[in-house]
Structures are given as C-alpha cells and as structure tokens.
Design an enzyme around this catalytic site. Structure first.
Site: not given
Ligand code: B16
Ligand code: MG
Length: 221
Positions: A8-10, A16, A44, A113-114, A144, A168-169
């Site tokens: 995942d990114l953020d 971010t 999120k 990532s979304a 997601k 994932e966060d």
C-alpha cells in the site's frame, strides 16, 4: 519462501495520510460537516468518491452526481497542491531499506494503492524504480475492502495471492487482502489492525529475513 510483496502507499511507504486528512477536513468544513481524526480512520485506503460519500452521509447532504464530481475534484486539487513538493523526507521509517532488502533477495514488488496520484508520489519520493508492477486507483474503480487492486497486482507479477504478502496500514486494506486470499502484514497500531496476521509499528521493524521466516513458519496454518 516468500516471492512477492504488495505495498500500500499512503501510510505505509509515504506519510501522505496527513495531507489527505487536511484536504478532507477542509472540504467537510466547507460543507458545514464536522470532521475528526476518527472520521479520517474510516477513509484510509478508501477511494476518493467513497470518501466523499462518507462525508455527505455524515452531514445528511444529498447532491447530484455532477456536484459530487465537482467536490471530489476540488478536494483533489487541494491535496495535489499540498504534495506538490513531496520529496524523500516524506518516506516513512524503514521504507526504502525494506524495498532494497527485498530487491536484493529477488522478491517481486508491486504497489497496491487506492490512490490515483500514486505514480506522481512514487516519482516525487524517488522510489519508482523498486516496483515491478503498479496497481493503483487508475487500475480499478473497486475500492478496498474489495480485493481487486491486490488481485491485479498479483496477476501483474505472475503470482498467486497466497504467494504474496500485502503490506497495509488500513483496516479496509487488511480486510481486502484477507478476502483475496493474501498473507497480511499490518503497519501501525496493533489494536486498530488486529485482523492482520503480523503487525509492526513501521517498516523499520521488519527485514526480508524476518518476513521470510514468519511466512515459512505460518504458511500452512
Ligand atoms: P486519491 P492507499 C488511499 O491510498 C488513501 O489511503 C485514501 O485516504 C485516499 O482517499 C485514496 O488513496 C484515494 O486517493 O484521491 O489520491 O486517488 O492508502 O490505498 O495507498
Ligand atoms: Mg494506506
């Protein structure tokens, strides 16, 4: 042995999430809706349009699809403005070190990532070259906890879900990964991410070797 990771990114690789929060808060206040950090937890990993729907529902606001699109675009303009100068200082602890470690051990790496802004962010923080495949908010409209964004990532790397660890966060992201049949590494608060199989505070707390040992030990459970 693990052969692939989907990041995942953020909130996992880059910090971010705070910029998303500020832009959504600004939009919510513009609409007269109160917006707390707790509300932000629900957004999120969730797509831009679904995040807007959450705020509209909270405020009991009904508007046309055209107006929804205008508001989502406005939020994105504010968000993009705030990340315009994003650089390596926004990489979260251990992010680049783990990517390097995985690459050194021939592990395939994909994004999951979304965000529709993912490629611009990866270029801004200089980590694009670590990725073999990009699955992001432009790859699917499904948000997601639908597993689609991760399934596209696995397919793009030529892997099966059970061969990949999703990192994932968000609660919704962990749920998506589990629905898709992936192994899960949660990044953040163990109480919030209690559904993840393995949880660490940040990427600095885990190496390829530790991930691999955990994967091998728990593979057939
Ligand atoms: P954008 P991730 C998600 O990214 C964010 O967590 C979420 O807050 C955001 O609404 C979503 O991307 C869409 O982002 O508006 O840039 O397309 O955590 O899945 O990397
Ligand atoms: Mg995230």
């Amino acid at each position: 042995m693990i052969t692939a990771c989907i990041f995942d990114l953020d909130g996992v690789i880059v910090d971010t999430a705070k910029f998303h929060y500020l832009a959504w808060k600004r939009l919510a206040e513009h609409l007269g809706v109160e917006f707390s950090e707790e509300d932000n937890e629900h957004l999120k990993g969730v797509s831009r349009m679904q995040s807007l729907e959450y705020i509209l529902l909270k405020g009991g606001i009904q508007i046309s699809n055209e107006e929804k699109l205008r508001l989502a675009t406005l939020k994105n303009e504010w968000y993009v403005e705030s990340i315009k100068h994003i650089d390596t200082t926004e990489i979260l602890p251990g992010g680049e070190e783990l990517l390097k470690d995985l690459k050194k051990n021939q592990i395939k790496i994909s994004l999951g990532s979304a965000s529709k802004n993912a490629i611009a962010i990866l270029n801004g923080i200089g980590l694009m070259s670590y990725f073999d495949f990009i699955s992001d908010g432009n790859s699917t409209d499904k948000s997601k906890p639908d597993p689609e964004v991760f399934l596209i990532a696995a397919k793009g790397m030529g892997k099966l879900p059970e061969e990949c660890i999703v990192v994932e966060d968000s609660i919704k992201g962990i749920e998506a990964a589990k629905v898709g049949g992936f192994r899960t590494l949660g990044i953040g608060d163990a109480e919030v991410l209690s559904d993840a199989e393995y949880i660490v505070k940040d990427l600095a707390q885990v190496s390829w070797e530790e991930l691999n040992n955990w994967y091998n030990k728990t593979k057939n459970i």
